[in-house]
Design a protein around this motif. Structure first.
Motif, PDB file in Angstrom:
ATOM      1  N   HIS A  29       0.833  -1.210   0.000  1.00 15.17           N
ATOM      2  CA  HIS A  29       0.000   0.000   0.000  1.00 15.17           C
ATOM      3  C   HIS A  29       0.860   1.249   0.000  1.00 15.17           C
ATOM      4  O   HIS A  29       0.579   2.207  -0.739  1.00 15.17           O
ATOM      5  N   ARG A  30       1.908   1.245   0.812  1.00 14.17           N
ATOM      6  CA  ARG A  30       2.814   2.400   0.861  1.00 14.17           C
ATOM      7  C   ARG A  30       3.486   2.632  -0.490  1.00 14.17           C
ATOM      8  O   ARG A  30       3.657   3.772  -0.930  1.00 14.17           O
ATOM      9  N   SER A  33       1.449   4.543  -2.922  1.00 15.02           N
ATOM     10  CA  SER A  33       0.958   5.836  -2.456  1.00 15.02           C
ATOM     11  C   SER A  33       1.575   6.981  -3.257  1.00 15.02           C
ATOM     12  O   SER A  33       2.746   6.954  -3.613  1.00 15.02           O
ATOM     13  N   SER A  35       1.223  10.066  -1.962  1.00 12.66           N
ATOM     14  CA  SER A  35       1.317  11.100  -0.941  1.00 12.66           C
ATOM     15  C   SER A  35       2.759  11.543  -0.757  1.00 12.66           C
ATOM     16  O   SER A  35       3.695  10.757  -0.914  1.00 12.66           O
ATOM     17  N   GLU A  40       3.330   8.451   4.840  1.00  8.84           N
ATOM     18  CA  GLU A  40       2.494   7.767   3.856  1.00  8.84           C
ATOM     19  C   GLU A  40       3.200   7.510   2.530  1.00  8.84           C
ATOM     20  O   GLU A  40       2.768   6.655   1.757  1.00  8.84           O
ATOM     21  N   ARG A  41       4.280   8.234   2.246  1.00  2.78           N
ATOM     22  CA  ARG A  41       4.906   8.117   0.936  1.00  2.78           C
ATOM     23  C   ARG A  41       5.639   6.784   0.777  1.00  2.78           C
ATOM     24  O   ARG A  41       5.879   6.069   1.746  1.00  2.78           O
TER      25      ARG A  41
END
Length: 349
Positions: A29-30, A33, A35, A40-41
């Motif tokens: 998931h990270r 990302s 973001s 979160e990146r």
């Protein structure tokens, strides 16, 4: 991993596998990302390896106690951090890791990782996240662990400690000594030498490549005088100077490495096959070098060597911008903590 699993439904192996699957799902998931937020990146390959190693230790701890993420308590986390700090070493269960070496900052990073993956898994399962890690992080020693303005002045080696350590790191094998001098002994001492003499962090040591060792243009032929460090998610690519004594020690290690015909591009490999040194093994080997030099029991850990390098450079008149660049720091404000002690520090190395 879903919450409707109970301790009677799964064995230790399944628990560990389920926990590791949670980590891999969070990691995937990270990596997708977009973001820009640090929490979160996407992670660098180095960070992924470190986090995976950290998580696998936690997953094994939970599996041995039949704990799912939703079942972990504050007491469980305290026990885990104690075990990580004082042994036994999971890779060598008959050996004990002497002394507590988990600093509040490192322990907090463990808790952050556990908290984020717990929250991620709970969201997938449509459940309320276990708050054990969040509650433990409210304690002052963890709450302020990453806050620069709450940190005490950096710990560093005094004049005598620095001299003793350098003498230990550069001491030639003695014919009548009972000390066993192997290629790993030289590797470990040289790694510590670059922490003190070039300001490298343990992660820099592990990722340093052969083509990042620069000898051309130096004062002594064949002696490294500068290192090129690859960038990662936490710091940019950079070059950093090497103290003359540390450069000579590095040259000695490179000769030993060549004699052993170790393949690969890592300056400090884990094994004769040339594989990368793991986070845990690098940390423990370097810590053992400090203890063998009789200076490893006080506070500061390995980063006291990096702080000593920074103070040496500032005392020599280098600017904070230069030293921050050599250390790979993105925030120049991190140099503020050195100001109160730099004038009293005596240059040794």
């Amino acid at each position: 991993m879903t919450r409707n699993l109970t301790l009677f439904d799964i064995d230790a192996g399944q628990t560990e596998e389920a926990l590791n699957n949670s980590f891999e799902a969070w990691l995937a998931h990270r990596q997708t990302s977009r973001s820009r937020a640090k929490s979160e990146r996407a992670l660098s390959a180095e960070s992924m390896n470190v986090y995976r190693e950290m998580w696998q230790a936690f997953a094994k701890f939970c599996a041995e106690r039949s704990l799912l993420l939703a079942d972990v308590t504050v007491s469980d986390l305290e026990t885990f951090l104690t075990i990580r700090g004082s042994g036994p070493d999971p890779e060598h269960p008959r050996q004990t890791t002497h002394g507590s070496y988990l600093s509040p900052r490192y322990a907090n990073r463990y808790l952050v990782l556990i908290q984020r993956i717990t929250q991620f898994q709970a969201k997938l399962d449509g459940e309320e996240a276990n708050r054990a890690a969040a509650l433990l992080r409210e304690r002052p020693e963890y709450k302020y662990a990453e806050a620069a303005d709450k940190d005490p002045p950096p710990d560093y080696l005094d004049e005598m400690q620095a001299r003793v350590l350098i003498a230990h790191l550069t001491r030639a094998p003695q014919p009548d000594s009972k000390e066993k001098m192997t290629w790993k002994t030289v590797r470990d001492r040289t790694a510590v030498a670059l922490m003190l003499g070039a300001g490298l962090a343990p992660g820099d040591i592990r990722s340093l490549k052969m083509d990042g060792v620069i000898t051309t243009g130096g004062r002594r032929a064949g002696v490294p005088w500068k290192l090129a460090i690859e960038g990662n998610g936490n710091s940019p690519a950079r070059e950093t100077p090497v103290a003359d004594w540390a450069g000579r020690q590095l040259a000695f290690w490179l000769r030993i490495r060549a004699q052993q015909v170790i393949p690969g591009n890592y300056v400090f490999p884990s094994t004769m096959s040339g594989t990368q040194w793991s986070h845990t093994r690098c940390f423990e080997a370097s810590r053992d070098v400090l203890e063998s030099a009789k200076i490893g029991k006080d506070a500061g850990g390995l980063f006291k060597l990096r702080h000593t390098f920074a103070l040496r450079q500032l005392r020599k008149g280098k600017t904070e911008e230069e030293v921050a660049r050599w250390l790979g720091l993105l925030d120049i404000n991190s140099m503020v903590r050195y100001r109160r002690i730099v004038l009293s520090y005596q240059d040794v190395v």
